[in-house]
Design an enzyme around this catalytic site. Structure first.
Site, mmCIF file in Angstrom:
data_model
loop_
_atom_site.group_PDB
_atom_site.id
_atom_site.type_symbol
_atom_site.label_atom_id
_atom_site.label_comp_id
_atom_site.label_asym_id
_atom_site.label_seq_id
_atom_site.Cartn_x
_atom_site.Cartn_y
_atom_site.Cartn_z
ATOM 1 N N CYS A 259 -5.086 0.721 3.325
ATOM 2 C CA CYS A 259 -5.180 -0.782 3.719
ATOM 3 C C CYS A 259 -6.656 -1.412 3.198
ATOM 4 C CB CYS A 259 -4.957 -1.201 5.135
ATOM 5 S SG CYS A 259 -6.379 -0.241 6.189
ATOM 6 N N HIS B 262 -6.820 -0.960 11.105
ATOM 7 C CA HIS B 262 -6.377 -1.653 9.900
ATOM 8 C C HIS B 262 -6.971 -2.873 9.279
ATOM 9 C CE1 HIS B 262 -2.842 -2.703 7.207
ATOM 10 N NE2 HIS B 262 -2.694 -3.804 7.796
ATOM 11 N N GLN C 25 0.859 -1.266 -0.030
ATOM 12 C CA GLN C 25 0.085 -0.213 -0.048
ATOM 13 C C GLN C 25 1.060 1.217 -0.015
ATOM 14 O OE1 GLN C 25 -1.512 -1.180 3.791
ATOM 15 N NE2 GLN C 25 -1.534 1.045 4.309
#
Ligand SMILES: *[C@@H]1O[C@H](CO)[C@@H](O)[C@H](O)[C@H]1NC(C)=O
Ligand SMILES: *[C@@H]1O[C@H](CO)[C@@H](O)[C@H](O)[C@H]1NC(C)=O
Ligand SMILES: *[C@@H]1O[C@H](CO)[C@@H](O)[C@H](O)[C@H]1NC(C)=O
Ligand SMILES: *[C@@H]1O[C@H](CO)[C@@H](O)[C@H](O)[C@H]1NC(C)=O
Length: 333
Positions: free
Chosen positions: A139, A279, A133
């Site tokens: 993410c 995340h 990323q």
């Protein structure tokens, strides 16, 4: 900058042993830092070098302390090792809660006997290579494309690479915020209503917010239905992975996770609620080791991080909130 030239200046800058009160990098530390810089192809100005050195040393000591203890996972240096956790968080993680509110999901399968072990990477050509990323809190787009790539491959036998950048640039109307965060479930909704997503090659990744360049005639995959898994129902997550395909989930990354190297990650101190997850990743399977159940998870920090870009995390305890926000798409085929 050619670092070798500046290194003899260490003494002049007060970094000789005994003069730097907070942390005293030894000659050994500094030589490890230099090889780490080379390995990671980093070039720093003199000022940056002496700013990063103590951070690197602190991370290195943390890793050594952890690995000397009795933990189910090992830590190691990686390309994030010169960042403080505050810096890492700012560059790579969500800055604020992402409304992960799929309290009651629509995944309604009766729980039968799920197999003990599932790994979609071994069942066929169903999982794309680990991506990176870069410095962008995107993410959620990698978790989304990874999940849809696998779901499409399982349904059609065709493994495609899908565009994260389209999600970064175009999915704002579904509460997503490009490099500043978003949710796979909301990204699946976007793809469903947008009637498709382009490929990685026709809409390549830039790791930056950009303007939307979606071209409907270039669509290669689409979503028929979005499936949310009820909050904290980790058994349904297993059932979904066993009977459908890899699934997207979110969890809380804390500082020790950044240096994860191998083994089953576990953390008694991280949070477990949806407002703390920061995340999003992709569960491609699950297994157990010495009676310890874990998830097999694809990350988006490049193939050099963790176990070839993957990590294992303890299963069955909502570890770091991993069961608070899981979803997957049903592809339109
Ligand atoms: C090490 O940890 C395992 C479980 O993770 C535990 O069973 C064992 O007793 C521990 N050993 C020591 C010496 O603490
Ligand atoms: C959460 O939802 C509210 C209401 O829909 C919205 O105003 C807010 O921007 C959302 N936050 C994020 C981070 O998406
Ligand atoms: C799934 O959850 C998202 C929020 O994360 C929500 O916007 C969407 O409506 C939910 N979809 C279904 C089918 O429940
Ligand atoms: C990226 O764009 C979104 C809007 O789409 C905005 O909310 C966010 O702050 C931007 N982030 C960065 C890092 O520019």
């Amino acid at each position: 900058m050619f670092l070798g030239f500046y290194l003899p200046l260490a003494g002049l800058l007060g970094l000789l042993p005994g003069t730097c009160s907070a942390l005293e990098p030894t000659a050994q530390d500094e030589s490890e830092f230099k090889s780490w810089l080379l390995q990671n192809n980093k070039k720093y100005s003199l000022q940056e070098y002496y700013h990063r050195l103590p951070i690197f040393v602190e991370n290195k000591r943390k890793i050594e302390r952890h690995n000397a203890g009795n933990s189910s996972f090992q830590m190691g240096l990686n390309r994030f090792s010169d960042l403080s956790f505050a810096e890492f968080k700012k560059r790579y993680l969500w800055q604020e809660p992402q409304n992960c509110s799929a309290t009651k999901g629509n995944f309604l399968e009766a729980f039968g006997a799920a197999p003990d072990f599932v790994d979609w990477r071994k069942k066929g050509n169903y999982v794309t290579p680990v991506k990176n990323q870069g410095p962008c809190g995107s993410c959620w787009t990698f978790s989304t494309t990874g999940c849809l790539e696998s779901a499409v491959a399982i349904a059609t036998g065709q493994l495609l690479l899908l565009s994260e950048q389209q999600l970064v640039d175009c999915a704002q109307a579904f509460n997503n915020h490009g490099c500043s965060g978003g949710l796979p479930s909301q990204a699946f909704e976007y793809i469903k209503y947008n009637k498709g997503i382009m490929s990685e090659t026709t809409y390549p990744y830039t790791a930056q917010n950009g303007s939307c360049h979606f071209q409907p005639d270039k669509v290669v995959a689409a979503v028929k239905e979005v499936v949310n898994i009820t909050i904290y129902d980790e058994l349904s997550m297993e059932q979904a992975v066993a009977t459908h395909n890899p699934i997207s989930f979110a969890f809380e990354v804390t500082d020790d996770f950044v240096s994860y190297k191998s083994g089953v990650y576990t953390n008694p101190k991280c949070h477990t609620t949806p407002d703390k997850v920061n995340h999003a990743v992709l569960a491609v399977g699950y297994a157990q080791e010495n009676g310890e159940p874990y998830w097999i998870v694809k990350n988006s920090w490049g193939p050099e991080w963790g176990i070839d870009g993957y990590f294992y995390i303890e299963r069955g305890k909502n570890m770091c909130g991993l069961a608070s926000c899981a979803s997957f798409p049903v592809p339109q085929v």
